[in-house]
Design an enzyme around this catalytic site. Structure first.
Site, PDB file in Angstrom:
ATOM      1  N   SER A  37     -41.336  59.582  23.648  1.00 27.83           N
ATOM      2  CA  SER A  37     -42.629  59.314  23.351  1.00 27.83           C
ATOM      3  C   SER A  37     -43.675  60.362  23.729  1.00 27.83           C
ATOM      4  O   SER A  37     -43.470  60.967  24.543  1.00 27.83           O
ATOM      5  CB  SER A  37     -43.055  57.997  23.948  1.00 27.83           C
ATOM      6  OG  SER A  37     -44.432  57.379  23.951  1.00 27.83           O
TER       7      SER A  37
ATOM      8  N   TYR B 113     -43.818  52.579  31.758  1.00 30.12           N
ATOM      9  CA  TYR B 113     -43.577  53.084  30.526  1.00 30.12           C
ATOM     10  C   TYR B 113     -43.384  54.386  30.610  1.00 30.12           C
ATOM     11  O   TYR B 113     -42.387  55.338  30.300  1.00 30.12           O
ATOM     12  CB  TYR B 113     -44.304  52.499  29.377  1.00 30.12           C
ATOM     13  CG  TYR B 113     -43.607  52.835  27.972  1.00 30.12           C
ATOM     14  CD1 TYR B 113     -42.761  52.101  27.435  1.00 30.12           C
ATOM     15  CD2 TYR B 113     -44.350  53.790  27.312  1.00 30.12           C
ATOM     16  CE1 TYR B 113     -42.431  52.526  26.196  1.00 30.12           C
ATOM     17  CE2 TYR B 113     -44.311  54.297  25.988  1.00 30.12           C
ATOM     18  CZ  TYR B 113     -42.911  53.526  25.445  1.00 30.12           C
ATOM     19  OH  TYR B 113     -42.669  54.097  24.222  1.00 30.12           O
TER      20      TYR B 113
HETATM   21  N1  LIG Z   1     -44.061  51.700  18.745  1.00 32.56           N
HETATM   22  C1  LIG Z   1     -44.601  52.879  19.371  1.00 32.56           C
HETATM   23  O1  LIG Z   1     -45.739  53.098  19.232  1.00 32.56           O
HETATM   24  C2  LIG Z   1     -43.926  53.858  19.813  1.00 32.56           C
HETATM   25  C3  LIG Z   1     -44.282  55.214  20.250  1.00 32.56           C
HETATM   26  C4  LIG Z   1     -43.451  56.051  20.939  1.00 32.56           C
HETATM   27  C5  LIG Z   1     -42.270  55.697  21.108  1.00 32.56           C
HETATM   28  N2  LIG Z   1     -41.570  54.541  20.791  1.00 32.56           N
HETATM   29  C6  LIG Z   1     -40.261  54.100  21.329  1.00 32.56           C
HETATM   30  O2  LIG Z   1     -39.698  53.840  20.085  1.00 32.56           O
HETATM   31  C7  LIG Z   1     -38.302  53.289  20.323  1.00 32.56           C
HETATM   32  C8  LIG Z   1     -38.319  51.961  19.339  1.00 32.56           C
HETATM   33  O3  LIG Z   1     -39.546  50.942  19.611  1.00 32.56           O
HETATM   34  P1  LIG Z   1     -40.178  50.368  18.370  1.00 32.56           P
HETATM   35  O4  LIG Z   1     -41.556  50.616  18.437  1.00 32.56           O
HETATM   36  O5  LIG Z   1     -39.262  50.494  17.314  1.00 32.56           O
HETATM   37  O6  LIG Z   1     -40.283  48.846  19.011  1.00 32.56           O
HETATM   38  P2  LIG Z   1     -39.456  47.294  18.463  1.00 32.56           P
HETATM   39  O7  LIG Z   1     -39.790  47.012  17.166  1.00 32.56           O
HETATM   40  O8  LIG Z   1     -39.740  46.476  19.543  1.00 32.56           O
HETATM   41  O9  LIG Z   1     -37.938  47.875  18.747  1.00 32.56           O
HETATM   42  C9  LIG Z   1     -37.358  48.032  19.703  1.00 32.56           C
HETATM   43  C10 LIG Z   1     -35.656  47.833  19.278  1.00 32.56           C
HETATM   44  O10 LIG Z   1     -35.091  47.927  20.979  1.00 32.56           O
HETATM   45  C11 LIG Z   1     -34.029  46.971  20.848  1.00 32.56           C
HETATM   46  N3  LIG Z   1     -33.964  46.578  22.312  1.00 32.56           N
HETATM   47  C12 LIG Z   1     -35.031  45.964  23.429  1.00 32.56           C
HETATM   48  N4  LIG Z   1     -34.353  46.134  24.372  1.00 32.56           N
HETATM   49  C13 LIG Z   1     -33.134  46.252  24.413  1.00 32.56           C
HETATM   50  C14 LIG Z   1     -31.993  46.303  25.234  1.00 32.56           C
HETATM   51  N5  LIG Z   1     -31.937  45.861  26.436  1.00 32.56           N
HETATM   52  N6  LIG Z   1     -30.740  46.685  24.691  1.00 32.56           N
HETATM   53  C15 LIG Z   1     -30.765  46.994  23.589  1.00 32.56           C
HETATM   54  N7  LIG Z   1     -31.612  47.068  22.568  1.00 32.56           N
HETATM   55  C16 LIG Z   1     -32.700  46.861  22.888  1.00 32.56           C
HETATM   56  C17 LIG Z   1     -34.745  45.750  20.182  1.00 32.56           C
HETATM   57  O11 LIG Z   1     -33.595  44.795  19.926  1.00 32.56           O
HETATM   58  P3  LIG Z   1     -33.967  42.943  19.456  1.00 32.56           P
HETATM   59  O12 LIG Z   1     -35.241  43.188  18.720  1.00 32.56           O
HETATM   60  O13 LIG Z   1     -32.929  42.756  18.833  1.00 32.56           O
HETATM   61  O14 LIG Z   1     -34.119  42.337  20.903  1.00 32.56           O
HETATM   62  C18 LIG Z   1     -35.398  46.488  19.094  1.00 32.56           C
HETATM   63  O15 LIG Z   1     -34.326  46.579  18.136  1.00 32.56           O
HETATM   64  C19 LIG Z   1     -38.528  52.542  21.714  1.00 32.56           C
HETATM   65  O16 LIG Z   1     -37.651  53.471  22.550  1.00 32.56           O
HETATM   66  C20 LIG Z   1     -39.887  52.937  22.080  1.00 32.56           C
HETATM   67  O17 LIG Z   1     -40.232  53.237  23.372  1.00 32.56           O
HETATM   68  C21 LIG Z   1     -42.579  53.503  20.281  1.00 32.56           C
END
Ligand SMILES: NC(=O)c1ccc[n+]([C@@H]2O[C@H](COP(=O)([O-])OP(=O)(O)OC[C@H]3O[C@@H](n4cnc5c(N)ncnc54)[C@H](OP(=O)(O)O)[C@@H]3O)[C@@H](O)[C@H]2O)c1
Length: 222
Positions: A137, A150
């Site tokens: 991130s 985080y």
């Molecule tokens: N959104 C942002 O602004 C942003 C910015 C920078 C980086 N990121 C990074 O991008 C990545 C994806 O996040 P997202 O934004 O797409 O959020 P999201 O829509 O909440 O997706 C998170 C995913 O991770 C899975 N997950 C959560 N806890 C888990 C665990 N203990 N074991 C295995 N899987 C798990 C969830 O599975 P379930 O839904 O099936 O529980 C879901 O598929 C993350 O690493 C996040 O830190 C996001």
């Protein structure tokens, strides 16, 4: 990517799901994982098949659970022997002042985003033939208020990635750093997750070059 096999953790929603779709469109074999969202995982897998994936596999994976991680690796080895790319995407965040973070919230973020990513890498690395892309991130490069735990986890992911790259010079190892992306994690504020998926896809296909162990910031490419 045709003929290649890609594992994307946390592909039941958000960035992971869009990344699975992007690889599916190119005819890759896509291994998806869900944690709590079984139904979402199943519909993502179905859509991958519709989009043209050469094959799909959906696994339950809690990256915090050692046995679950080992079993997932065993199933993948049995079915495919090896994978071309591991995309460590699963993650979580609680965005509140540090003193309001409960011990459970602290554990969940560190154990999922950092420890879980490291353990998944440990279990899958022997099967990876081309590369590992870790979803870190911009919050792993600079501090943001109310994101202390985080940020700590994502700074850690970048440190781990840089060191892993030193030990594995023949693999392509790097981080992708999204800024704010419109997913559940951010309250659906920010850029479309498809844009991050596109950057990850271009990294894997070699169209975006990344220094070994280094960073690709999404905002530099979209
Ligand atoms: N959104 C942002 O602004 C942003 C910015 C920078 C980086 N990121 C990074 O991008 C990545 C994806 O996040 P997202 O934004 O797409 O959020 P999201 O829509 O909440 O997706 C998170 C995913 O991770 C899975 N997950 C959560 N806890 C888990 C665990 N203990 N074991 C295995 N899987 C798990 C969830 O599975 P379930 O839904 O099936 O529980 C879901 O598929 C993350 O690493 C996040 O830190 C996001």
């Amino acid at each position: 990517m045709k003929g290649q096999t890609v594992l994307i953790t946390g592909s039941s929603s958000g960035i992971g799901r869009e990344t699975a779709y992007r690889f599916a469109q190119e005819g890759a074999t896509v291994i998806l994982t869900y944690h709590k969202g079984k139904t979402r995982g199943e519909s993502a897998e179905k859509r991958c098949r519709k989009l043209g994936a050469a094959g799909t596999l959906l696994l339950h994976l809690d990256v915090k659970d050692n046995r679950n991680v080992r079993e997932a690796a065993r199933k993948i080895k049995r079915k495919y022997g090896s994978i071309d790319f591991l995309i460590n995407n699963a993650g979580t965040g609680t965005f509140i002042p540090f003193l309001k973070q409960t011990p459970k919230e602290i554990e969940r973020q560190i154990r999922t985003n950092l420890e879980g990513l490291i353990k998944v890498t440990r279990a899958l690395l022997p099967l990876v033939s081309i590369g590992i892309i870790n979803v870190a991130s911009v919050a792993g490069k600079e501090p943001y208020e109310e994101m202390s735990v985080y940020c700590g986890s994502k700074f850690g992911v970048r440190g781990f990635t840089q060191t892993l790259a030193l030990e594995h010079p023949r693999l392509r190892v790097c981080c992708v750093n999204p800024d704010q992306v419109a997913t559940r994690l951010s309250g659906y504020q920010g850029r479309p997750p498809e844009e991050v998926a596109e950057v990850i896809f271009r990294m894997a296909s070699g169209r975006i070059k990344c220094q070994h162990g280094g960073d690709v910031d999404v905002c530099d490419f979209i």
